[in-house]
Motif scaffolding. Structure first.
Motif, mmCIF file in Angstrom:
data_model
loop_
_atom_site.group_PDB
_atom_site.id
_atom_site.type_symbol
_atom_site.label_atom_id
_atom_site.label_comp_id
_atom_site.label_asym_id
_atom_site.label_seq_id
_atom_site.Cartn_x
_atom_site.Cartn_y
_atom_site.Cartn_z
ATOM 1 N N GLY A 1 -4.738 2.550 2.193
ATOM 2 C CA GLY A 1 -5.315 2.213 0.896
ATOM 3 C C GLY A 1 -4.744 0.923 0.330
ATOM 4 N N ASP A 2 -5.156 0.621 -0.884
ATOM 5 C CA ASP A 2 -4.790 -0.602 -1.595
ATOM 6 C C ASP A 2 -3.538 -0.332 -2.427
ATOM 7 N N ALA A 3 -2.469 -1.089 -2.181
ATOM 8 C CA ALA A 3 -1.205 -0.881 -2.906
ATOM 9 C C ALA A 3 -1.366 -1.101 -4.403
ATOM 10 N N LEU A 4 -2.379 -1.858 -4.805
ATOM 11 C CA LEU A 4 -2.609 -2.088 -6.225
ATOM 12 C C LEU A 4 -3.188 -0.850 -6.910
ATOM 13 N N LYS A 5 -3.658 0.107 -6.122
ATOM 14 C CA LYS A 5 -4.329 1.284 -6.682
ATOM 15 C C LYS A 5 -3.606 2.596 -6.376
ATOM 16 N N ILE A 6 -2.521 2.535 -5.635
ATOM 17 C CA ILE A 6 -1.826 3.758 -5.212
ATOM 18 C C ILE A 6 -0.553 3.931 -6.021
ATOM 19 N N ASP A 7 -0.333 5.140 -6.521
ATOM 20 C CA ASP A 7 0.940 5.483 -7.153
ATOM 21 C C ASP A 7 1.820 6.123 -6.086
ATOM 22 N N PRO A 8 2.868 5.422 -5.646
ATOM 23 C CA PRO A 8 3.652 5.943 -4.521
ATOM 24 C C PRO A 8 4.675 6.998 -4.913
ATOM 25 N N LEU A 9 4.913 7.199 -6.202
ATOM 26 C CA LEU A 9 6.074 7.983 -6.613
ATOM 27 C C LEU A 9 5.966 9.453 -6.233
ATOM 28 N N GLU A 10 4.759 9.977 -6.118
ATOM 29 C CA GLU A 10 4.618 11.392 -5.775
ATOM 30 C C GLU A 10 5.037 11.673 -4.329
ATOM 31 N N TYR A 11 5.205 10.630 -3.540
ATOM 32 C CA TYR A 11 5.564 10.809 -2.131
ATOM 33 C C TYR A 11 7.052 10.562 -1.861
ATOM 34 N N LEU A 12 7.800 10.212 -2.904
ATOM 35 C CA LEU A 12 9.163 9.723 -2.690
ATOM 36 C C LEU A 12 10.178 10.427 -3.573
ATOM 37 N N GLU A 13 11.439 10.298 -3.180
ATOM 38 C CA GLU A 13 12.551 10.788 -3.985
ATOM 39 C C GLU A 13 13.482 9.616 -4.296
ATOM 40 N N GLN A 14 14.094 9.672 -5.473
ATOM 41 C CA GLN A 14 15.060 8.633 -5.850
ATOM 42 C C GLN A 14 16.326 8.747 -4.997
ATOM 43 N N PRO A 15 17.040 7.620 -4.790
ATOM 44 C CA PRO A 15 16.690 6.259 -5.186
ATOM 45 C C PRO A 15 15.615 5.665 -4.289
ATOM 46 N N ILE A 16 14.909 4.660 -4.840
ATOM 47 C CA ILE A 16 13.788 4.033 -4.143
ATOM 48 C C ILE A 16 13.992 2.523 -4.109
ATOM 49 N N ALA A 17 13.803 1.936 -2.934
ATOM 50 C CA ALA A 17 13.799 0.480 -2.782
ATOM 51 C C ALA A 17 12.421 0.063 -2.265
ATOM 52 N N ILE A 18 12.099 -1.204 -2.451
ATOM 53 C CA ILE A 18 10.859 -1.759 -1.916
ATOM 54 C C ILE A 18 11.235 -2.894 -0.985
ATOM 55 N N CYS A 19 10.694 -2.872 0.217
ATOM 56 C CA CYS A 19 10.977 -3.912 1.206
ATOM 57 C C CYS A 19 9.670 -4.212 1.931
ATOM 58 N N ALA A 20 9.214 -5.458 1.867
ATOM 59 C CA ALA A 20 7.891 -5.751 2.419
ATOM 60 C C ALA A 20 7.708 -7.229 2.721
ATOM 61 N N ASN A 21 6.982 -7.489 3.778
ATOM 62 C CA ASN A 21 6.411 -8.804 4.038
ATOM 63 C C ASN A 21 5.043 -8.774 3.353
ATOM 64 N N LEU A 22 5.012 -9.132 2.084
ATOM 65 C CA LEU A 22 3.824 -8.892 1.263
ATOM 66 C C LEU A 22 2.643 -9.748 1.716
ATOM 67 N N PRO A 23 1.455 -9.157 1.745
ATOM 68 C CA PRO A 23 0.257 -9.983 1.980
ATOM 69 C C PRO A 23 0.198 -11.098 0.933
ATOM 70 N N TYR A 24 -0.042 -12.327 1.386
ATOM 71 C CA TYR A 24 0.003 -13.469 0.477
ATOM 72 C C TYR A 24 -0.939 -13.329 -0.710
ATOM 73 N N ASN A 25 -2.054 -12.634 -0.508
ATOM 74 C CA ASN A 25 -3.071 -12.623 -1.573
ATOM 75 C C ASN A 25 -2.776 -11.635 -2.699
ATOM 76 N N VAL A 26 -1.777 -10.776 -2.552
ATOM 77 C CA VAL A 26 -1.450 -9.835 -3.639
ATOM 78 C C VAL A 26 0.033 -9.826 -3.987
ATOM 79 N N GLY A 27 0.822 -10.662 -3.314
ATOM 80 C CA GLY A 27 2.265 -10.598 -3.475
ATOM 81 C C GLY A 27 2.744 -10.819 -4.895
ATOM 82 N N THR A 28 2.264 -11.896 -5.536
ATOM 83 C CA THR A 28 2.724 -12.214 -6.883
ATOM 84 C C THR A 28 2.277 -11.147 -7.875
#
Length: 280
Positions: free
Chosen positions: A102-129
């Motif tokens: 799916g589209d990361a701009l439309k997904i709430d990831p928190l229901e799938y994760l437990e704290q602590p949470i980090a984000i690490c990504a080679n972001l697609p250029y068109n949505v990174g900023t």
């Protein structure tokens, strides 16, 4: 790393699944598994951390994160062609990789994760900023993430870490540095990617501050900074006149000369101006 994790080299994965990078998805694949492991290490000790990865593609950074010990990786991938390659990685690391299509701009990831949470990504250029600004500007602070380790075009990375007085200094630097410590941790040439982009790239590491560096109302600060830098060549008394009929008084109260221009103003003074306007 193919020998270390027992999975095929990424070039073989791309050939097997016919994963030609798509320009409209902002894809540039990083195939050197030594580099992806290095990026994973920039994120720090992830052994007790869940990690969000946006745009994993064929899974180079995903493999780096898992091999370096991430407790769990949640990979959000819009391109369905990449799912079989990611499924192969998930099977190799049982229970540690979950893939969401799916589209990361439309997904709430928190229901799938437990704290602590980090984000690490080679972001697609068109949505990174856009993603970065979303992560930096929630209403409540501190945010759900403890750190961000993100690949951008080098020019964007320089805007994130820019200081007053430089041409790169602007809205992105202020919104980032108000709430986080940021540094450029790694620079990569175009030829590190497939296909090579036209520009160099850089990995930025951001650590969330417990509270913003200076007190200010988020919406007011965003409005001030947007108006100031939308007309950055103008004196602030002109570029900000739409915010208040008494803008010169607010500027003076914030320790800013009305004849100054936006790129000269430190973060602390922008926050003081936002407080002055908010109180009025």
């Amino acid at each position: 790393m193919s020998a270390l994790d027992g999975l095929p080299p990424l070039r073989d994965v791309i050939a097997t699944h016919e994963l030609r990078a798509k320009k409209n998805l902002g894809q540039n694949f990083l195939l050197d598994l030594n580099l992806t492991a290095r990026i994973a290490r920039i994120a720090g000790d992830l052994s007790k951390t869940d990690v969000i990865e946006v745009g994993p593609g064929p899974g180079g950074l995903t493999r780096g994160l898992l091999a370096e010990g991430a407790r769990k990786v949640l990979a959000i991938e819009k391109d369905s062609r990449c799912l079989p390659a990611l499924a192969q990685i998930a099977a190799h690391y049982p229970g540690r990789l979950e893939v969401l299509e799916g589209d990361a701009l439309k997904i709430d990831p928190l229901e799938y994760l437990e704290q602590p949470i980090a984000i690490c990504a080679n972001l697609p250029y068109n949505v990174g900023t856009e993603l970065l600004i979303r992560w930096l500007t929630p209403e409540d602070w501190p945010p759900f993430w403890s750190s961000l380790t993100l690949m951008f075009q080098k020019e964007v990375a320089e805007r994130i870490t820019a200081q007053p007085g430089s041409k790169a200094y602007g809205r992105l630097a202020i919104l980032t540095q108000w709430r986080a410590d940021a540094r450029i941790a790694l620079t990569l040439p175009p030829e590190a990617f497939t296909p090579p982009p036209k520009v160099s790239s850089a990995v930025v590491h951001l650590t969330a501050l417990p509270e913003p560096r200076f007190p200010a109302d988020l919406k007011t600060l965003e409005r001030v900074v947007a108006a100031a830098f939308n007309q950055r060549r103008k004196m602030l008394r002109a570029s900000l006149k739409g915010l208040s009929p008494q803008i010169e008084e607010h500027l003076t109260a914030a320790g800013i000369a009305p004849t100054d221009r936006a790129e000269q103003i430190p973060l602390e003074n922008f926050c003081a101006l936002a407080r002055s306007l908010k109180s009025a």
